[in-house]
Design a protein around this motif. Structure first.
Motif, PDB file in Angstrom:
ATOM      1  N   GLU A  34       0.835  -1.205   0.000  1.00 34.45           N
ATOM      2  CA  GLU A  34       0.000   0.000   0.000  1.00 34.45           C
ATOM      3  C   GLU A  34       0.875   1.262   0.000  1.00 34.45           C
ATOM      4  N   LEU A  35       1.919   1.268   0.810  1.00 33.77           N
ATOM      5  CA  LEU A  35       2.834   2.415   0.829  1.00 33.77           C
ATOM      6  C   LEU A  35       3.532   2.577  -0.510  1.00 33.77           C
ATOM      7  N   SER A  36       3.937   1.478  -1.104  1.00 37.05           N
ATOM      8  CA  SER A  36       4.590   1.522  -2.411  1.00 37.05           C
ATOM      9  C   SER A  36       3.655   2.116  -3.456  1.00 37.05           C
ATOM     10  N   LYS A  37       2.411   1.727  -3.407  1.00 34.49           N
ATOM     11  CA  LYS A  37       1.408   2.257  -4.336  1.00 34.49           C
ATOM     12  C   LYS A  37       1.215   3.764  -4.129  1.00 34.49           C
ATOM     13  N   GLN A  38       1.152   4.187  -2.865  1.00 33.56           N
ATOM     14  CA  GLN A  38       0.993   5.612  -2.566  1.00 33.56           C
ATOM     15  C   GLN A  38       2.213   6.407  -3.025  1.00 33.56           C
ATOM     16  N   ILE A  39       3.402   5.834  -2.879  1.00 30.95           N
ATOM     17  CA  ILE A  39       4.627   6.515  -3.322  1.00 30.95           C
ATOM     18  C   ILE A  39       4.611   6.699  -4.835  1.00 30.95           C
ATOM     19  N   LYS A  40       4.197   5.669  -5.562  1.00 29.25           N
ATOM     20  CA  LYS A  40       4.118   5.776  -7.029  1.00 29.25           C
ATOM     21  C   LYS A  40       3.124   6.847  -7.440  1.00 29.25           C
ATOM     22  N   GLU A  41       1.956   6.874  -6.788  1.00 28.76           N
ATOM     23  CA  GLU A  41       0.950   7.894  -7.101  1.00 28.76           C
ATOM     24  C   GLU A  41       1.480   9.288  -6.810  1.00 28.76           C
ATOM     25  N   GLN A  42       2.161   9.439  -5.683  1.00 25.32           N
ATOM     26  CA  GLN A  42       2.696  10.746  -5.314  1.00 25.32           C
ATOM     27  C   GLN A  42       3.802  11.178  -6.275  1.00 25.32           C
ATOM     28  N   ASN A  43       4.620  10.242  -6.744  1.00 24.33           N
ATOM     29  CA  ASN A  43       5.652  10.551  -7.739  1.00 24.33           C
ATOM     30  C   ASN A  43       5.024  11.084  -9.021  1.00 24.33           C
ATOM     31  N   MET A  52       1.202  23.852  -4.019  1.00 24.36           N
ATOM     32  CA  MET A  52       0.741  22.469  -4.143  1.00 24.36           C
ATOM     33  C   MET A  52       1.912  21.536  -4.442  1.00 24.36           C
ATOM     34  N   LEU A  53       2.828  21.980  -5.274  1.00 23.94           N
ATOM     35  CA  LEU A  53       4.006  21.183  -5.603  1.00 23.94           C
ATOM     36  C   LEU A  53       4.867  20.943  -4.361  1.00 23.94           C
ATOM     37  N   SER A  54       5.094  21.957  -3.572  1.00 20.86           N
ATOM     38  CA  SER A  54       5.900  21.784  -2.358  1.00 20.86           C
ATOM     39  C   SER A  54       5.202  20.879  -1.345  1.00 20.86           C
ATOM     40  N   THR A  55       3.892  20.980  -1.229  1.00 22.70           N
ATOM     41  CA  THR A  55       3.137  20.109  -0.331  1.00 22.70           C
ATOM     42  C   THR A  55       3.238  18.654  -0.777  1.00 22.70           C
ATOM     43  N   CYS A  56       3.128  18.431  -2.070  1.00 21.29           N
ATOM     44  CA  CYS A  56       3.212  17.070  -2.600  1.00 21.29           C
ATOM     45  C   CYS A  56       4.610  16.479  -2.426  1.00 21.29           C
ATOM     46  N   LYS A  57       5.633  17.309  -2.571  1.00 20.65           N
ATOM     47  CA  LYS A  57       7.001  16.829  -2.358  1.00 20.65           C
ATOM     48  C   LYS A  57       7.229  16.445  -0.896  1.00 20.65           C
ATOM     49  N   LYS A  58       6.687  17.239   0.013  1.00 25.84           N
ATOM     50  CA  LYS A  58       6.806  16.913   1.435  1.00 25.84           C
ATOM     51  C   LYS A  58       6.090  15.602   1.746  1.00 25.84           C
ATOM     52  N   ASP A  59       4.903  15.432   1.182  1.00 25.71           N
ATOM     53  CA  ASP A  59       4.160  14.184   1.382  1.00 25.71           C
ATOM     54  C   ASP A  59       4.933  12.990   0.836  1.00 25.71           C
ATOM     55  N   LEU A  60       5.556  13.181  -0.311  1.00 22.13           N
ATOM     56  CA  LEU A  60       6.349  12.114  -0.915  1.00 22.13           C
ATOM     57  C   LEU A  60       7.544  11.751  -0.030  1.00 22.13           C
ATOM     58  N   ASP A  61       8.213  12.752   0.504  1.00 26.15           N
ATOM     59  CA  ASP A  61       9.343  12.501   1.400  1.00 26.15           C
ATOM     60  C   ASP A  61       8.894  11.746   2.654  1.00 26.15           C
ATOM     61  N   ASN A  62       7.761  12.133   3.207  1.00 28.09           N
ATOM     62  CA  ASN A  62       7.239  11.451   4.398  1.00 28.09           C
ATOM     63  C   ASN A  62       6.883  10.003   4.091  1.00 28.09           C
ATOM     64  N   LEU A  63       6.287   9.759   2.937  1.00 27.33           N
ATOM     65  CA  LEU A  63       5.947   8.389   2.551  1.00 27.33           C
ATOM     66  C   LEU A  63       7.202   7.539   2.371  1.00 27.33           C
ATOM     67  N   LYS A  64       8.235   8.117   1.763  1.00 29.12           N
ATOM     68  CA  LYS A  64       9.489   7.379   1.572  1.00 29.12           C
ATOM     69  C   LYS A  64      10.151   7.052   2.907  1.00 29.12           C
ATOM     70  N   LYS A  65      10.136   7.999   3.844  1.00 31.57           N
ATOM     71  CA  LYS A  65      10.710   7.744   5.165  1.00 31.57           C
ATOM     72  C   LYS A  65       9.948   6.628   5.869  1.00 31.57           C
ATOM     73  N   GLU A  66       8.634   6.680   5.785  1.00 24.54           N
ATOM     74  CA  GLU A  66       7.814   5.658   6.422  1.00 24.54           C
ATOM     75  C   GLU A  66       8.070   4.280   5.804  1.00 24.54           C
ATOM     76  N   TYR A  67       8.265   4.239   4.490  1.00 25.29           N
ATOM     77  CA  TYR A  67       8.535   2.982   3.810  1.00 25.29           C
ATOM     78  C   TYR A  67       9.896   2.420   4.232  1.00 25.29           C
ATOM     79  N   GLN A  68      10.883   3.295   4.375  1.00 26.09           N
ATOM     80  CA  GLN A  68      12.218   2.839   4.783  1.00 26.09           C
ATOM     81  C   GLN A  68      12.246   2.359   6.230  1.00 26.09           C
TER      82      GLN A  68
END
Length: 100
Positions: A40-49, A82-98
């Motif tokens: 699920e996290l991997s899927k969310q990371i792909k969508e956010q990318n 919106m771009l900066s918010t999405c980048k922050k969300d992406l970084d948080n998702l990647k940290k959570e995945y790691q």
């Protein structure tokens, strides 16, 4: 009387052994849940990318709308914000995945 105490002690020892092995070895359900969470996290990371790529490739004069949660209402928003918010969300998702 001694036989009863020995039975109780062996039962307690057996109980403690099963509790320690349960704690040390992950259950099949736990492994399955962790796998589904990772998927699920991997899927969310792909969508956010994809979202970050789309927003970064937009022309500056294009409008960006943000959908309100649980509704069909959209509000005009700033593309850069919106771009900066999405980048922050992406970084948080990647940290959570790691961390998993």
């Amino acid at each position: 009387m001694c036989g009863i105490q020995v039975d109780n002690i062996s039962y307690i020892v057996l109980f403690l052994l099963t509790m320690t092995t349960k704690r040390n070895l992950p259950a099949a359900d736990t492994v399955e849940e962790e796998t589904t969470q990772k998927e699920e996290l991997s899927k969310q990371i792909k969508e956010q990318n994809i979202l970050v790529d789309e927003l970064s490739n937009l022309k500056k004069n294009r409008r960006v709308y943000l959908q309100q949660p649980n509704s069909n209402i959209f509000f005009l928003t700033d593309r850069e914000q919106m771009l900066s918010t999405c980048k922050k969300d992406l970084d948080n998702l990647k940290k959570e995945y790691q961390d998993m």
